[in-house]
Design a protein around this motif. Sequence first.
Motif, PDB file in Angstrom:
ATOM      1  N   HIS A  53      -3.402 -11.859  -7.029  1.00  0.00           N
ATOM      2  CA  HIS A  53      -3.142 -10.722  -6.136  1.00  0.00           C
ATOM      3  C   HIS A  53      -1.722 -10.641  -5.785  1.00  0.00           C
ATOM      4  O   HIS A  53      -1.255 -11.664  -5.713  1.00  0.00           O
ATOM      5  N   ALA A  54      -1.275  -9.494  -5.499  1.00  0.00           N
ATOM      6  CA  ALA A  54       0.108  -9.452  -4.949  1.00  0.00           C
ATOM      7  C   ALA A  54      -0.217  -8.238  -3.865  1.00  0.00           C
ATOM      8  O   ALA A  54      -0.610  -7.232  -4.158  1.00  0.00           O
ATOM      9  N   ILE A  55       0.355  -8.889  -2.597  1.00  0.00           N
ATOM     10  CA  ILE A  55      -0.118  -8.117  -1.400  1.00  0.00           C
ATOM     11  C   ILE A  55       1.237  -7.798  -0.631  1.00  0.00           C
ATOM     12  O   ILE A  55       1.744  -8.660  -0.294  1.00  0.00           O
ATOM     13  N   PRO A  56       1.619  -6.760  -0.369  1.00  0.00           N
ATOM     14  CA  PRO A  56       3.008  -6.362   0.498  1.00  0.00           C
ATOM     15  C   PRO A  56       2.117  -5.907   1.783  1.00  0.00           C
ATOM     16  O   PRO A  56       1.326  -4.963   1.977  1.00  0.00           O
ATOM     17  N   HIS A  57       2.549  -6.588   2.820  1.00  0.00           N
ATOM     18  CA  HIS A  57       2.217  -6.339   4.268  1.00  0.00           C
ATOM     19  C   HIS A  57       3.336  -6.819   5.343  1.00  0.00           C
ATOM     20  O   HIS A  57       3.916  -8.023   5.208  1.00  0.00           O
ATOM     21  N   GLY A  58       3.802  -5.805   5.928  1.00  0.00           N
ATOM     22  CA  GLY A  58       4.514  -6.151   7.096  1.00  0.00           C
ATOM     23  C   GLY A  58       6.101  -6.569   6.868  1.00  0.00           C
ATOM     24  O   GLY A  58       6.691  -7.387   7.351  1.00  0.00           O
ATOM     25  N   GLY A  59       6.746  -5.924   5.655  1.00  0.00           N
ATOM     26  CA  GLY A  59       7.808  -6.455   5.035  1.00  0.00           C
ATOM     27  C   GLY A  59       7.867  -7.706   4.294  1.00  0.00           C
ATOM     28  O   GLY A  59       8.918  -7.951   4.028  1.00  0.00           O
ATOM     29  N   VAL A  60       6.797  -8.299   4.145  1.00  0.00           N
ATOM     30  CA  VAL A  60       6.803  -9.458   3.410  1.00  0.00           C
ATOM     31  C   VAL A  60       5.717  -9.300   2.033  1.00  0.00           C
ATOM     32  O   VAL A  60       4.617  -8.915   2.444  1.00  0.00           O
ATOM     33  N   THR A  61       6.231  -9.560   0.999  1.00  0.00           N
ATOM     34  CA  THR A  61       5.173  -9.345  -0.338  1.00  0.00           C
ATOM     35  C   THR A  61       4.737 -10.992  -0.564  1.00  0.00           C
ATOM     36  O   THR A  61       5.398 -11.706  -0.657  1.00  0.00           O
ATOM     37  N   THR A  62       3.246 -11.122  -0.827  1.00  0.00           N
ATOM     38  CA  THR A  62       2.895 -12.236  -1.228  1.00  0.00           C
ATOM     39  C   THR A  62       2.073 -12.438  -2.422  1.00  0.00           C
ATOM     40  O   THR A  62       1.472 -11.433  -2.673  1.00  0.00           O
ATOM     41  N   LEU A  63       2.274 -13.579  -3.081  1.00  0.00           N
ATOM     42  CA  LEU A  63       1.872 -13.372  -4.615  1.00  0.00           C
ATOM     43  C   LEU A  63       0.954 -14.816  -4.618  1.00  0.00           C
ATOM     44  O   LEU A  63       1.315 -15.594  -4.004  1.00  0.00           O
TER      45      LEU A  63
END
Length: 433
Positions: free
Chosen positions: A158-168
């Motif tokens: 999963h790659a999740i952009p949220h609140g200005g941070v993208t998390t892999l």
Amino acid sequence: MTRSLRHRRPLPLLAALAIPALALTACSTEAETEDTTAEVSTEDEHDDEDEHEDEEGSGREEAATQTPRVVTAYDGGLLVVDGLTLEVVADIELPGFNRLNPAGDGRHVLVSTTSGDEAGFQVLDMGTWSEGHGDHDHYYTAEPELTDVVFSAETPGHAIPHGGVTTLFDDATGEITFFDPSELGDGMPEVETTSTPEAHHGFAFRLDDGSLVTTIGDEDSRSGMLVTDADGTEIASSEECPGVHGEAVAEGEVVIAGCDDGVLIYDGSEITKVASPHEYGRIGNQFTTADSTIALGDYKHDPDQGLGLHEITLIDTAAKTLQVIHLPEGVEYTFRDLARGPEGEALVLGTDGALHVLDETTGDVVASHPVIDAWEVPEEWQAAHPAIKVLGETAYVTDPANQQVHAVDIPTGEVYLTGDLPAAPNEMAVVTG
């Protein structure tokens, strides 16, 4: 028992980020809008004229408006399409089955790939962006490019952009990578990493207060969700979520995660389990909007049902209730065929070829618009079949059987543009520009 994640390489910058994720209403999608090149007048009221001039050899052109772009994966490559004209602007060779994830900056897409020299999330520059200049913006387009920037991952998940941070999330190792997507235009951005105690097919992302949401699991099973504060100390956890999969954030930054028998809802202080009406009632994908408490979910109450589904769920994250909605007789869909409309409508692209619009509160079908030919659900989820993505009032719909992509005006149901493609589209992602 208090649990924490293993933290590495701290990045203080991330706590102050405020770049929004892909905005659904950020650009015009009127059919008559053209991606035109505009010259900068020598009589520009601004003194910093040189700031607007194209860098020599950059290949960029200034446009009159934002130019959204669509990318579809096909067997052997990527097709980038102009969102205003549906003309193909790039055909990029890339072997293998490639998944597509918006990077969170309105310009780039992360391609989950295992081809080439390095597996991971490879950055695709879609070649469309905006630059702020005082009280207005300037808009640019350029040739799309699959860059050599790759966030390494043995099994990119999963790659999740949220609140200005993208998390892999790396499913093979449990490693979690955070970065600021606004830095992607400058090459590899600075990153922060942490990891889950054991590797599994999971997800992770940060909330605005710095807390971290992760799944709980190992290589054999997945059981729940954990929320830790910025120091890694547990805030809330639940292991009442067998097969945890899929995540979304509703109004008030309420988090929802799917289970084989319902959902988990985290409201900022505690996690609540909301059970499905069936002993097995899997909700694996959820779709939310920032200004609605309702989440749209898929639903499967027979573990042997296969890929095609004929019911959806509407989950009220405030009331913590769940209702199962039956679609019209004979209509099925897959996980690629759900979306939310500009007013929060639940959208289902059915096997009858119609775009079904449902009231997000009652689940009533308020409209059904014919878009493509009737189609059959494939046996394997990787096989090319129709998909839907929404940008503003436009729904982009792929039509693999006819090698086309369509633009649908959601309020009226009009298919106002159709673009021919040189290959059958599979996965799809959209950027705003």
